[in-house]
Structure formats: C-alpha cells, structure tokens
Design a protein around this motif. Structure first.
Motif, PDB file in Angstrom:
ATOM      1  N   THR A 190       7.684  -3.782  -9.711  1.00 43.68           N
ATOM      2  CA  THR A 190       8.479  -2.237  -9.941  1.00 43.68           C
ATOM      3  C   THR A 190      10.004  -2.891  -9.422  1.00 43.68           C
TER       4      THR A 190
ATOM      5  N   THR B 160      12.244   3.670  -7.556  1.00 44.09           N
ATOM      6  CA  THR B 160      10.806   3.924  -6.784  1.00 44.09           C
ATOM      7  C   THR B 160      10.347   3.142  -5.586  1.00 44.09           C
TER       8      THR B 160
ATOM      9  N   ARG C 248       4.140   6.325  -2.084  1.00 44.96           N
ATOM     10  CA  ARG C 248       3.112   6.989  -2.522  1.00 44.96           C
ATOM     11  C   ARG C 248       2.785   8.262  -2.561  1.00 44.96           C
TER      12      ARG C 248
ATOM     13  N   GLY D 217      -1.443  12.618  -3.811  1.00 46.31           N
ATOM     14  CA  GLY D 217      -2.318  12.938  -5.143  1.00 46.31           C
ATOM     15  C   GLY D 217      -3.122  13.178  -4.761  1.00 46.31           C
TER      16      GLY D 217
ATOM     17  N   GLY E 214       3.996   1.493  -0.836  1.00 47.88           N
ATOM     18  CA  GLY E 214       5.100   1.903  -1.776  1.00 47.88           C
ATOM     19  C   GLY E 214       6.552   1.287  -1.401  1.00 47.88           C
TER      20      GLY E 214
ATOM     21  N   MET F 203      -6.045  -0.831  -3.438  1.00 45.93           N
ATOM     22  CA  MET F 203      -5.410   0.353  -4.217  1.00 45.93           C
ATOM     23  C   MET F 203      -5.694   1.635  -5.442  1.00 45.93           C
ATOM     24  N   ASP F 204      -4.918   2.584  -4.892  1.00 47.05           N
ATOM     25  CA  ASP F 204      -5.541   3.315  -6.211  1.00 47.05           C
ATOM     26  C   ASP F 204      -4.457   3.161  -6.936  1.00 47.05           C
ATOM     27  N   SER F 205      -3.377   2.659  -6.843  1.00 48.94           N
ATOM     28  CA  SER F 205      -2.469   2.025  -8.152  1.00 48.94           C
ATOM     29  C   SER F 205      -2.173   1.094  -8.625  1.00 48.94           C
ATOM     30  N   ASP F 206      -2.339   0.553  -9.857  1.00 45.84           N
ATOM     31  CA  ASP F 206      -2.410  -0.834 -10.307  1.00 45.84           C
ATOM     32  C   ASP F 206      -0.707  -1.759 -10.556  1.00 45.84           C
ATOM     33  N   SER F 207      -0.376  -1.028  -9.840  1.00 44.00           N
ATOM     34  CA  SER F 207       1.223  -1.123  -9.265  1.00 44.00           C
ATOM     35  C   SER F 207       1.249  -2.175  -8.416  1.00 44.00           C
ATOM     36  N   ASP F 208       1.893  -2.990  -8.499  1.00 43.71           N
ATOM     37  CA  ASP F 208       2.293  -4.516  -6.587  1.00 43.71           C
ATOM     38  C   ASP F 208       4.425  -3.269  -6.997  1.00 43.71           C
TER      39      ASP F 208
ATOM     40  N   HIS G 183       0.632  -1.425  -0.045  1.00 43.52           N
ATOM     41  CA  HIS G 183      -0.095  -0.062   0.165  1.00 43.52           C
ATOM     42  C   HIS G 183       0.752   1.017   0.488  1.00 43.52           C
TER      43      HIS G 183
END
Length: 486
Positions: free
Chosen positions: A444, A73, A78, A81, A66, A435-440, A64
């Motif tokens: 990454t 990254t 994260r 936003g 990041g 999650m708002d992001s679709d990236s695990d 969550h």
C-alpha cells in the motif's frame, strides 16, 4: 502492583553502560539493570516511531494493524469493521487497556499521540498528559510533570505510569549549560576516518553530507550538538557526543524520578520497565541521526525489567519482539492472553530461563520499504523501495563478526540469503492467511507513492547531489524512481 514504564525515544542499547558502552552515559539506568533482567536481543517488529509504538500497544504486527509508515493509509490503524462491539478491542486488549482490566490505574506523560495524530495510542489510559511540544521537548519539560504525578499518586496501590522522554531523538538537544562530559573520550572504535570518508560518498537522506535529511541546514538552536554535515573526525566527534549527551542528560532526570519514588517509600516494591521505540543509526549503512531502515541498529532496542522477587542482574540473550510484552504481562498477572495478540510470553526469562524465538521479522516503511529476518548470527535484509539510498535488493550481515553492518556479504553467502528469503516468505504467508484484509500495507505504501519521508524530494535532492560532488548517482536514481520525474 505499581509499574513505572520508561519509554525512552530513539535509545540504542549499545550506547548504555549496562550493554557494554565504554562511555558513562547511563549510571541510573545501569543501576536499575542490576536489579532486574536485561534483554540483549530485543527488537521492535515495525520501525520507526509510529509503527513501533502501535505494535507495542496493540500486541500486533504492523501487517495486521495496517500501521507500517508515517503517512498515507499506512499511518492509520485498520478499522475493526462489522465485528466491532460497542467499544473497540483496544479498550481491553491494548497494553494500558489490559492493565486496567487487571485493576491498575493507567496514566501516560507523553506528546506521542499528538505528534503522529495517533489517537489510538490513548486507548486504555485513565489519564493522559501531553507535554506539548510534539516530541521536541527536553527532559526538563517532562520531569516536573512526572514528579507532580508521583507526589500525588505514588503511595496509592495499583498504578501504571508511562513516561516518555525524547532527549536521544534527533535533533540532539541537551541544553548548552549541560556541557559535554564526553569531549575528551574516544569514539567507538569501529567508526574510523577511513569509514567516514567512505560514508561521504554515500547517497541518500541523512547521509554524512546531509544530516538534516536532504541538506546540511540544521536549525541554529541545535548546531552545538548537531553539525549539518560530517566533513571530518571533529564533526563526527561532536555529533556522537550530541547523541550521548542526550542519553546522559535524560539519565540524570530519571535519577530524579527514582529518588522521588524512594522518598515516597514505594521503590522497593516497584516494577520498572525501561525500553525504547527504536534505535538510531550513527553511521551504520551510511546513515546518521536517523532510524530509517529495517536493520539491526534501527530495530534493536533496550529492554530492562525490574520485577521485585524475580531474578536480579540476569541477562537474557533470546530473540524477542516489543509486542511480546503484552502476553508476558498476561502470564505474570495470571491472565489469559488475547487471541488477537501476535506476541509470545517471555515471563519465564524473569525467573532465569533463557527463552527466545527462532527468528524475528523486522519491518520499515516510513523512510524505505524493507523487511528483514534476524536469525542465528545473521540479519537478511530485503529492499522494496530504497528511499534514495541505492541499497541493493538483498543485503546480508553477520552480526557476530560485523555488528555495525560494514560489510554486506550477500554475494558471498547465497545459501544464507536463500534461507532468509525462505523464512520471510513463510512469515508473510502465515500473516496473510490470518488477515481479513488481502492488502499488505508495505505494498500500500509503495502504491501510494513510496515511503512518506521519501515522497516528492528526489528532483531537488538530485540537484543537491550534483552540488556536493555525487552527481554520478543521479542516473541510477532516475532509473529506479522514474515516477518522481514526471
């Protein structure tokens, strides 16, 4: 309310007397444990240092926030936003930020934020003291600052003091004049000469042949406590002694803090929390002087809570995360937990109830990329990037019969592996759905070249393996990691 938070880096619980260790490493910590509740199955959700403390301070899993690694990254939180307010959520929802909302003055004595450029670690603190050596300090660098703070502030009401000691962290650094109180005491029974000989064939950074990660070159100032390689049982004894001396040396300094608090007349009503960011592999999985996997040894940490008026000398065996602390404190303070927190309160454990989760999901993406499931007597481990250790994709250990992870029984118990994989998949689906992001962030890390501590080293390491009689592993390493040779 006054709270002392002892954040003891790289402290594995089974090297403390109160957790059953045969060596007298921790008399002061043991005494505090008798005055409170000791948790035996307490784990960091995300290892090692930066991911663990980010989870602790934010109350969120690394997937969550990041933050699952030490570079790239995945080493930065994260951004909130568009929904971000004038102040970020960390202002009130981080651990110190929450305590400030409860009326506590918050202070930290730690170099951690600078060590990892993790400036979000400071969120919510009124005062921050950087002890200045980026995690290479010994207790004698930390204790004088802490004693000065106690002398100036202890008698005030409503404070939270976070103190970060580093002595058990590699390189082991107890001063030479401290001596070695353990030189005549036996090693833990499980680590025999036969086990060591097997580990000398192991491939991967921080193995028995390369304590310095990729070679045997340990800086001269640390060589008394840390041999560069473990060629025999004498080397191994000196190595384990080095870790244990770090704990005992730190424990003596904690005694000085306790005495100062007693002298100020505030000890009796003081809440004390003792924990760590992660443990330390001392031979388990073939690793030494490192916290580089998502296993039971790296992720299991001590948790001792002394809360005046609550149960004394109580043991809780339930499964808990470090990120469960924030909602626990919220319940104890009678406050509402934040909707952003992933934790579950174990406050009733301090009153004698044995609580716990059904399972824990453990993550490591700084040295390897792994996720594991801790449930019942098992830990099921799934490897996505082996960090040059040639781990299989799946590993399974029965922690009841094999707490030091010596026998991988994945092939013997495919049904348990299926259960572990099913639990891991369900957790992942639940996390991604929120999650708002679709990236695990695990993927990454892999897309950015792999775990930070395993990037760009393989060519030179393969030459080292040839020099040390393990060149037969080079072919498989090249097959698994072809991009390293382009």
């Amino acid at each position: 309310m006054r709270i002392l938070f002892l954040d003891l880096d790289t402290l594995r619980p089974d090297h403390l007397g109160c957790y059953g260790y045969h060596r007298d490493t921790s008399p002061q910590i043991d005494a505090i444990a008798k005055e409170g509740t000791r948790f035996t199955n307490y784990y960091c959700s995300d290892a090692p240092c930066l991911p663990s403390r980010t989870a602790l301070m934010s109350g969120q899993f690394g997937i969550h926030t990041g933050v699952v690694g030490h570079g790239g990254t995945a080493a930065d939180m994260r951004l909130e936003g568009a929904p971000r307010d004038f102040m970020s959520r960390l202002n009130t929802e981080s651990l110190p930020g929450f305590l400030r909302q409860q009326g506590l003055y918050t202070a930290s004595i730690s170099p951690f934020a600078e060590r990892h450029s993790s400036w979000t670690f400071y969120a919510g603190f009124n005062e921050m003291y950087n002890t200045g050596k980026c995690g290479h300090e010994s207790a004698e660098d930390v204790t004088p600052v802490a004693l000065d703070w106690i002398k100036s502030n202890a008698k005030k009401d409503n404070w939270f003091l976070h103190i970060n000691y580093w002595d058990p962290h590699t390189p082991y650094r107890a001063p030479e004049e401290f001596g070695n109180p353990f030189e005549d005491e036996p090693l833990p029974e499980w680590i025999t000469e036969e086990v060591l000989q097997g580990h000398l064939k192991h491939v991967g950074p921080h193995s028995a042949n390369e304590i310095n990660m990729y070679d045997d070159k340990v800086p001269s100032q640390y060589q008394e406590r840390m041999p560069g390689a473990l060629k025999n049982m004498e080397d191994l004894h000196r190595f384990i002694d080095g870790y244990d001396c770090g704990i005992r040396y730190m424990d003596q300094h904690i005694s000085r803090l306790v005495q100062a608090l007693k002298d100020e007349g505030v000890y009796e009503d003081l809440m004390i929390i003792i924990t760590a960011d992660h443990g330390e592999n001392l031979g388990e999985l073939g690793l030494y002087a490192e916290h580089g996997t998502a296993d039971h040894i790296t992720c299991r940490i001590p948790m001792i809570i002394r809360w005046p008026g609550k149960n004394e000398n109580h043991v809780d065996d339930g499964l808990h995360y470090n990120l469960d602390l924030l909602p626990t404190l919220a319940e104890l303070f009678g406050a509402q937990p934040s909707e952003s927190w992933d934790g579950e309160s174990f406050a009733k454990s301090l009153e004698g109830e044995n609580l716990g989760r059904r399972e824990l999901i453990l993550s490591q993406c700084a040295h390897v990329c792994q996720r594991s499931v801790r449930f019942d007597d098992w830990i099921y481990m799934r490897t996505y990037h082996d960090g040059y250790h040639l781990f299989p994709k799946e590993m399974l250990y029965n922690l009841k019969t094999d707490p030091y992870e010596q026998e991988d029984v994945a092939e013997m118990h495919p049904e348990i592996c299926n259960e572990g994989a099913h639990r891991l998949l369900n957790w992942h689906d639940d996390m991604m759905a929120t999650m708002d992001s679709d990236s695990d962030p695990l993927w990454t890390v892999i897309r950015e070249g792999g775990p930070y501590h395993a990037r760009g080293h393989l060519k030179d390491y393969c030459e080292w393996l040839k020099m040390t009689g393990r060149g037969d592993a080079v072919k498989e390493l090249k097959r698994r990691h072809p991009s390293e040779f382009k």
